[in-house]
Design an enzyme around this catalytic site. Structure first.
Site, PDB file in Angstrom:
ATOM      1  N   SER A  95      25.361  48.301  48.614  1.00 53.91           N
ATOM      2  CA  SER A  95      24.304  48.602  47.637  1.00 53.91           C
ATOM      3  C   SER A  95      23.707  47.255  47.239  1.00 53.91           C
ATOM      4  O   SER A  95      24.141  46.625  46.278  1.00 53.91           O
ATOM      5  CB  SER A  95      24.863  49.312  46.406  1.00 53.91           C
ATOM      6  OG  SER A  95      25.434  50.535  46.761  1.00 53.91           O
ATOM      7  N   LYS A 170      18.634  53.250  45.938  1.00 53.80           N
ATOM      8  CA  LYS A 170      20.047  53.292  45.522  1.00 53.80           C
ATOM      9  C   LYS A 170      20.237  52.685  44.126  1.00 53.80           C
ATOM     10  O   LYS A 170      20.981  53.218  43.292  1.00 53.80           O
ATOM     11  CB  LYS A 170      20.895  52.546  46.566  1.00 53.80           C
ATOM     12  CG  LYS A 170      22.335  52.312  46.170  1.00 53.80           C
ATOM     13  CD  LYS A 170      23.124  53.585  46.059  1.00 53.80           C
ATOM     14  CE  LYS A 170      24.533  53.288  45.547  1.00 53.80           C
ATOM     15  NZ  LYS A 170      25.298  54.507  45.290  1.00 53.80           N
ATOM     16  N   LYS A 239      26.185  45.555  38.593  1.00 51.78           N
ATOM     17  CA  LYS A 239      25.311  44.893  39.572  1.00 51.78           C
ATOM     18  C   LYS A 239      24.127  45.790  39.939  1.00 51.78           C
ATOM     19  O   LYS A 239      22.975  45.367  39.966  1.00 51.78           O
ATOM     20  CB  LYS A 239      26.176  44.549  40.802  1.00 51.78           C
ATOM     21  CG  LYS A 239      25.485  44.083  42.047  1.00 51.78           C
ATOM     22  CD  LYS A 239      25.411  45.098  43.176  1.00 51.78           C
ATOM     23  CE  LYS A 239      26.597  45.941  43.457  1.00 51.78           C
ATOM     24  NZ  LYS A 239      26.442  46.944  44.474  1.00 51.78           N
TER      25      LYS A 239
HETATM   26  P1  NDP Z   1      35.420  47.142  46.833  1.00 52.70           P
HETATM   27  O1  NDP Z   1      35.398  46.173  45.734  1.00 52.70           O
HETATM   28  O2  NDP Z   1      36.424  48.224  46.850  1.00 52.70           O
HETATM   29  O3  NDP Z   1      35.558  46.379  48.245  1.00 52.70           O
HETATM   30  C1  NDP Z   1      34.755  45.281  48.546  1.00 52.70           C
HETATM   31  C2  NDP Z   1      34.942  44.885  49.995  1.00 52.70           C
HETATM   32  O4  NDP Z   1      34.119  43.749  50.270  1.00 52.70           O
HETATM   33  C3  NDP Z   1      36.368  44.467  50.338  1.00 52.70           C
HETATM   34  O5  NDP Z   1      36.601  44.770  51.689  1.00 52.70           O
HETATM   35  C4  NDP Z   1      36.322  42.950  50.105  1.00 52.70           C
HETATM   36  O6  NDP Z   1      37.284  42.241  50.862  1.00 52.70           O
HETATM   37  C5  NDP Z   1      34.955  42.638  50.636  1.00 52.70           C
HETATM   38  N1  NDP Z   1      34.371  41.423  50.064  1.00 52.70           N
HETATM   39  C6  NDP Z   1      34.181  41.150  48.750  1.00 52.70           C
HETATM   40  N2  NDP Z   1      33.545  39.964  48.624  1.00 52.70           N
HETATM   41  C7  NDP Z   1      33.362  39.481  49.866  1.00 52.70           C
HETATM   42  C8  NDP Z   1      32.780  38.300  50.379  1.00 52.70           C
HETATM   43  N3  NDP Z   1      32.227  37.385  49.575  1.00 52.70           N
HETATM   44  N4  NDP Z   1      32.775  38.125  51.724  1.00 52.70           N
HETATM   45  C9  NDP Z   1      33.313  39.053  52.546  1.00 52.70           C
HETATM   46  N5  NDP Z   1      33.895  40.189  52.125  1.00 52.70           N
HETATM   47  C10 NDP Z   1      33.898  40.405  50.792  1.00 52.70           C
HETATM   48  O7  NDP Z   1      33.930  47.751  46.900  1.00 52.70           O
HETATM   49  P2  NDP Z   1      33.468  49.198  47.390  1.00 52.70           P
HETATM   50  O8  NDP Z   1      34.006  49.473  48.735  1.00 52.70           O
HETATM   51  O9  NDP Z   1      33.664  50.170  46.296  1.00 52.70           O
HETATM   52  O10 NDP Z   1      31.880  48.941  47.466  1.00 52.70           O
HETATM   53  C11 NDP Z   1      31.250  48.335  48.585  1.00 52.70           C
HETATM   54  C12 NDP Z   1      29.742  48.559  48.413  1.00 52.70           C
HETATM   55  O11 NDP Z   1      29.480  49.980  48.411  1.00 52.70           O
HETATM   56  C13 NDP Z   1      29.195  48.025  47.086  1.00 52.70           C
HETATM   57  O12 NDP Z   1      27.906  47.507  47.259  1.00 52.70           O
HETATM   58  C14 NDP Z   1      29.175  49.264  46.186  1.00 52.70           C
HETATM   59  O13 NDP Z   1      28.218  49.129  45.147  1.00 52.70           O
HETATM   60  C15 NDP Z   1      28.836  50.354  47.200  1.00 52.70           C
HETATM   61  N6  NDP Z   1      29.247  51.714  46.849  1.00 52.70           N
HETATM   62  C16 NDP Z   1      30.516  52.010  46.411  1.00 52.70           C
HETATM   63  C17 NDP Z   1      30.866  53.306  46.082  1.00 52.70           C
HETATM   64  C18 NDP Z   1      32.237  53.699  45.607  1.00 52.70           C
HETATM   65  O14 NDP Z   1      32.423  54.873  45.215  1.00 52.70           O
HETATM   66  N7  NDP Z   1      33.241  52.829  45.633  1.00 52.70           N
HETATM   67  C19 NDP Z   1      29.864  54.394  46.157  1.00 52.70           C
HETATM   68  C20 NDP Z   1      28.611  53.999  46.727  1.00 52.70           C
HETATM   69  C21 NDP Z   1      28.302  52.710  47.013  1.00 52.70           C
HETATM   70  P3  NDP Z   1      38.776  41.968  50.318  1.00 52.70           P
HETATM   71  O15 NDP Z   1      39.616  43.101  50.874  1.00 52.70           O
HETATM   72  O16 NDP Z   1      39.132  40.648  50.897  1.00 52.70           O
HETATM   73  O17 NDP Z   1      38.713  41.948  48.815  1.00 52.70           O
END
Ligand code: NDP
Length: 295
Positions: A95, A170, A239
Site C-alpha cells: 500500500s 487504496k 501511513k
Molecule cells: P508486516 O509488517 O506484517 O510485514 C512487513 C514485511 O515487509 C515483512 O516481510 C518485513 O520483513 C518486510 N520489510 C519491512 N521493512 C522492510 C525493508 N525496509 N526492506 C525489506 N523488507 C522489509 O506488514 P503487512 O504484511 O501487514 O503489510 C504489507 C503491506 O500490505 C503494507 O503496505 C500494508 O499496508 C499492506 N496491507 C496489509 C494488510 C493486512 O491486513 N495486514 C491489508 C491490506 C494491505 P521482516 O520479516 O524482516 O520484518
C-alpha cells in the site's frame, strides 16, 4: 511462470501461498528465517538477496510496508536492478504512495521493466481465502498482463487508471476505514456509558443506516469478544491515512475530516506503539470514556 515474491509479512505470506499453488515461486524476505519457514511449508525456493530473486524471474511481486522500502530494494550489488532483465513485469502490492511509485516506474521503464501498482484490500482473512480486492495502476496492456497473476489471490481485480492510481484508491479506502473506526469507537462508548448494552447497540446499529464494515465485522469479531488479534498494524494504517491526506492536498481538496483522522491516527500510533493492531484506537476511546465494549 517464474515468479518471485518479496515481503512475507502478515498479508504477503498468504498471498504468496496462492501464487505457489499455480507458479514456480521464489521467495525473499529481509528476515531470512521467514522465507525458509515458508519454503518448508510450500513449494518455493529461497533467494538469498533481492538480486537473486530477480534473476530469471518473469514476474516480481513486492509486498512491503512503504514505497520507500520498495525503492530501497532496487539499488546496490544485491539489489533488484542488478538481477532484473528487460521485459520483467514488476507488481507492487505494497500500500504505497503514488508519487514514489511514479518515480520508481520512470526508472524501471528506462530499463524496459514494467512497474504496476497493485495494492490489495480484504485483510489477512481475504488473503487466506484468495478473495482480495486488487486496485491496479498502469497501462491497459500492463493491466491485461498482470490480471491472471493478480487473480491468484484477488477476486475483484480492477484497473483504476495510470501508474499510481491503485495506490491513491487504496489510501483513500483505508482513510475512510480509519474515519469509521474512530467514529464507531466514539459513538459506541458514549452509548455504553449512558447505560445501553454494547451488544444491543452493535446489533441495532447493524440493522440501521449507520452500519459499516467496522460495525458489522470487526467490532463483533474482535472487540466485543475482547480478542483484539493483530492482523494489520496500526502503524500501517497511519501511513495510509498520511498518504491519503497528501493525495487530497495534491488534488487541492481541503479534506478536513481525513486530515483530522490522519492526525488522530498519528497520535494513537505514538501512544500504542509499532506492534499495535489497527483496531486499538477503539481501546483509546474506551479508556477516555471509562467503559469497555464487551459482548
Ligand atoms: P508486516 O509488517 O506484517 O510485514 C512487513 C514485511 O515487509 C515483512 O516481510 C518485513 O520483513 C518486510 N520489510 C519491512 N521493512 C522492510 C525493508 N525496509 N526492506 C525489506 N523488507 C522489509 O506488514 P503487512 O504484511 O501487514 O503489510 C504489507 C503491506 O500490505 C503494507 O503496505 C500494508 O499496508 C499492506 N496491507 C496489509 C494488510 C493486512 O491486513 N495486514 C491489508 C491490506 C494491505 P521482516 O520479516 O524482516 O520484518
Amino acid at each position: 511462470m517464474k515468479i518471485s515474491f518479496l515481503g512475507l509479512g502478515a498479508i504477503g505470506t498468504p498471498m504468496a501461498v496462492h501464487v505457489a499453488k499455480q507458479h514456480q515461486l521464489t521467495v525473499w524476505n529481509r528476515t531470512r528465517a521467514r522465507a525458509e519457514a515458508f519454503a518448508a511449508a510450500h513449494p518455493a525456493a529461497v533467494a538469498a538477496t533481492p538480486r537473486e530473486a530477480a534473476a530469471g524471474a518473469e514476474v516480481i511481486i513486492t509486498c512491503l510496508p512503504k514505497s520507500s522500502d520498495v525503492e530501497g530494494l532496487l539499488d546496490g550489488p544485491d539489489g533488484l536492478l542488478a538481477g532484473m532483465a528487460p521485459g520483467t513485469l514488476f507488481l507492487d502490492c505494497t500500500s504505497g504512495d503514488p508519487d514514489t511509485t511514479r518515480k520508481i516506474g520512470a526508472r524501471l521503464a528506462a530499463l524496459g521493466v514494467e512497474f504496476v501498482d497493485a495494492p490489495v484490500s480484504g485483510g489477512t482473512n481475504g488473503a487466506e481465502a484468495g478473495t482480495l480486492t486488487v486496485m491496479v495502476g498502469g497501462t491497459e496492456a500492463q493491466f491485461r498482463r498482470a490480471l491472471p497473476i493478480l487473480e491468484c489471490f484477488g477476486r475483484r481485480v480492477e484497473h483504476m487508471g495510470p501508474l499510481g492510481a491503485g495506490h491513491a484508491m487504496k489510501a483513500v479506502n483505508n482513510a475512510l476505514l480509519a474515519v469509521n473506526l474512530f467514529a464507531v469507537g466514539e459513538g459506541l462508548t458514549a452509548l455504553v456509558k449512558s447505560g445501553i448494552s454494547a451488544q444491543k447497540a452493535v446489533e441495532v446499529l447493524n440493522a440501521s443506516s449507520g452500519r459499516s464494515f467496522v460495525s458489522e465485522y470487526l467490532v463483533p469479531e474482535r472487540v466485543l469478544t475482547r480478542l483484539w488479534p493483530v492482523t494489520f498494524r496500526l502503524a500501517l494504517l497511519d501511513k495510509d491515512a498520511g498518504i491519503a491526506a497528501d493525495f487530497l492536498a495534491g488534488q487541492e481538496v481541503e479534506g478536513p475530516v481525513l486530515r483530522l483522522t490522519s492526525e488522530l491516527l498519528a497520535k494513537a500510533h505514538a501512544a500504542l506503539g509499532e506492534d499495535a493492531d489497527y483496531l486499538e484506537p477503539i481501546r483509546l476511546c474506551e479508556e477516555q470514556a471509562g467503559v469497555e465494549l464487551r459482548g
